[in-house]
Design a protein around this motif. Structure first.
Motif, short mmCIF file in Angstrom:
data_model
loop_
_atom_site.label_atom_id
_atom_site.label_comp_id
_atom_site.label_asym_id
_atom_site.label_seq_id
_atom_site.Cartn_x
_atom_site.Cartn_y
_atom_site.Cartn_z
N GLN A 1 -32.26 80.23 111.52
CA GLN A 1 -31.55 79.04 111.04
C GLN A 1 -31.86 77.79 111.88
OE1 GLN A 1 -27.51 80.61 111.05
NE2 GLN A 1 -27.60 80.94 108.84
N ASP A 2 -32.81 77.89 112.78
CA ASP A 2 -33.17 76.75 113.62
C ASP A 2 -33.83 75.67 112.76
OD1 ASP A 2 -34.22 74.97 115.49
OD2 ASP A 2 -34.84 76.56 116.87
N PRO A 3 -33.32 74.43 112.79
CA PRO A 3 -33.96 73.37 112.02
C PRO A 3 -35.38 73.08 112.48
CG PRO A 3 -32.24 72.48 113.45
CD PRO A 3 -32.10 73.97 113.48
N GLU A 4 -35.72 73.52 113.68
CA GLU A 4 -37.08 73.35 114.21
C GLU A 4 -37.88 74.64 114.09
OE1 GLU A 4 -38.35 70.39 115.45
OE2 GLU A 4 -36.51 69.66 114.50
N LEU A 5 -37.52 75.48 113.12
CA LEU A 5 -38.18 76.78 113.00
C LEU A 5 -39.69 76.63 112.81
CD1 LEU A 5 -38.21 79.86 112.63
CD2 LEU A 5 -37.60 79.51 110.22
N LEU A 6 -40.12 75.79 111.87
CA LEU A 6 -41.55 75.66 111.61
C LEU A 6 -42.30 75.11 112.82
CD1 LEU A 6 -43.97 75.91 109.74
CD2 LEU A 6 -43.36 73.68 108.77
N PRO A 7 -41.83 74.00 113.44
CA PRO A 7 -42.56 73.52 114.63
C PRO A 7 -42.63 74.57 115.74
CG PRO A 7 -41.05 71.84 113.83
CD PRO A 7 -40.76 73.06 113.04
N LYS A 8 -41.57 75.33 115.93
CA LYS A 8 -41.59 76.35 116.99
C LYS A 8 -42.53 77.50 116.63
CE LYS A 8 -37.06 75.29 118.93
NZ LYS A 8 -35.66 75.74 119.18
N ALA A 9 -42.58 77.84 115.35
CA ALA A 9 -43.53 78.87 114.91
C ALA A 9 -44.96 78.40 115.14
CB ALA A 9 -43.30 79.21 113.45
N LEU A 10 -45.25 77.15 114.80
CA LEU A 10 -46.59 76.61 115.01
C LEU A 10 -46.94 76.55 116.50
CD1 LEU A 10 -46.47 73.77 112.33
CD2 LEU A 10 -47.94 75.80 112.26
N ALA A 11 -45.96 76.22 117.33
CA ALA A 11 -46.20 76.20 118.77
C ALA A 11 -46.54 77.59 119.28
CB ALA A 11 -44.97 75.65 119.50
N ALA A 12 -45.87 78.62 118.74
CA ALA A 12 -46.16 79.99 119.13
C ALA A 12 -47.57 80.39 118.70
CB ALA A 12 -45.13 80.95 118.53
N VAL A 13 -47.98 79.94 117.53
CA VAL A 13 -49.34 80.23 117.06
C VAL A 13 -50.37 79.58 117.98
CG1 VAL A 13 -50.98 79.93 115.16
CG2 VAL A 13 -48.59 80.51 114.65
#
Length: 308
Positions: A286-298
């Protein structure tokens, strides 16, 4: 991105938003999605499996959806071969393979160094006959004698039969074919961490929306195509319960309630499976920054900072 991204997998319990995140990642990374939900293999099983519609896929290529008739049995070994071939084809196009789905063993089959023993229909049929005539207890005692690890871990008839079949065919315990987790090639699993109470509410709402969208009609269309005969498809959440409605053994509300309970139990089992894999990089669903954090992990994984 300077470095080549690893093979990605978006994992987590049913209803956590895996499919949506996979599509978003595909848009940002130039990716193609590979389905790892064993029930979404089946043609016509759309509403009850929450399969993304063509419109919801937003132009992102999706693979290994709608590849089986409801009478066919899903095979992890067969999926492994298809998934790895698809991964290589996506790579050859210069795109990023993104696995999405909650069938944990299928995710491992695609990503890990993992061997699957063959099958023998005659051995399988004999064991199924024994189960039908004698019940589970004798088979489980036999499994405990030759493979206590699997006997303690496997909780349903199909898997007990499979473990005994493997032992008869190979002389090796079924548990020996599930070694330590090791990626076949660089990979990153992004897990969606959920709040259990919120997930329970979401799952209940999702089941009700499935019913309103025509799940009973979908089951009625699939029944004459052999849904009851399908060893895998007939076990899908919601389909067994709504077959009872067709048979006059339950009303719609009872089927809805039973499906909600079964779906919550399934989500709990999925969480247990995925939490056992320490390689998964967990993100708040439910993190509003889910996509940016996922991309950072990638990006971090591509640079070698997250690989395990």
């Amino acid at each position: 991105m300077a470095e080549e991204p690893p093979v990605l997998a978006v994992v987590g319990p049913t209803g956590s938003g895996k499919s949506d995140l996979a599509v978003q990642l595909a848009h940002r990374l130039g990716g193609e999605v590979i389905n790892t939900d064993s029930m979404q293999f089946y043609r016509g099983m759309d509403i009850g499996t929450a399969k993304l519609s063509v419109a919801e896929r937003e132009g992102v290529p999706h693979h290994l959806l709608d590849i089986l008739d409801v009478t066919e049995e899903a095979s992890v070994a067969g999926f492994q071969a298809s998934a790895r071939k698809t991964i290589e084809e996506i790579r050859s196009r210069g795109n990023v393979p993104i696995l999405a789905g909650g069938s944990g063993l299928y995710v491992r089959a695609a990503l890990d160094v993992l061997e699957f023993p063959g099958t023998d229909p005659r051995v399988r049929a004999r064991l199924e006959d024994e189960l039908a005539s004698q019940g589970r207890a004798p088979l489980l005692r036999r499994l405990e004698a030759v493979d206590p690890v699997s006997a303690a871990r496997l909780g349903d008839d199909r898997r007990i039969i499979r473990a005994l079949e493997v032992y008869e065919l190979t002389g090796r315990p079924f548990s020996s074919f599930m070694p330590e987790r090791e990626y076949l090639q660089p990979a990153l699993q992004l897990g969606l961490a959920v709040d259990r109470a919120d997930l329970h509410e979401r799952l209940a709402l999702r089941v009700r929306r499935m019913e309103q969208a025509g799940l009973l009609d979908e089951v009625a269309r699939l029944e004459p195509l052999g849904l009851r005969r399908g060893k895998t498809a007939s076990r899908a959440l919601g389909y067994r319960q709504f077959l009872e409605v067709l048979d006059g053994k339950a009303d719609v509300e009872t089927a809805v309630q039973q499906t909600i309970v079964a779906t919550r139990q399934f989500a709990r089992r999925q969480l247990t499976w995925f939490r056992a894999d320490r390689r998964i990089h967990w993100l708040d669903w439910q993190d509003p920054e889910l996509l940016p954090k996922a991309l950072a992990a990638v990006r971090a994984a591509a640079a070698g900072r997250l690989m395990k």
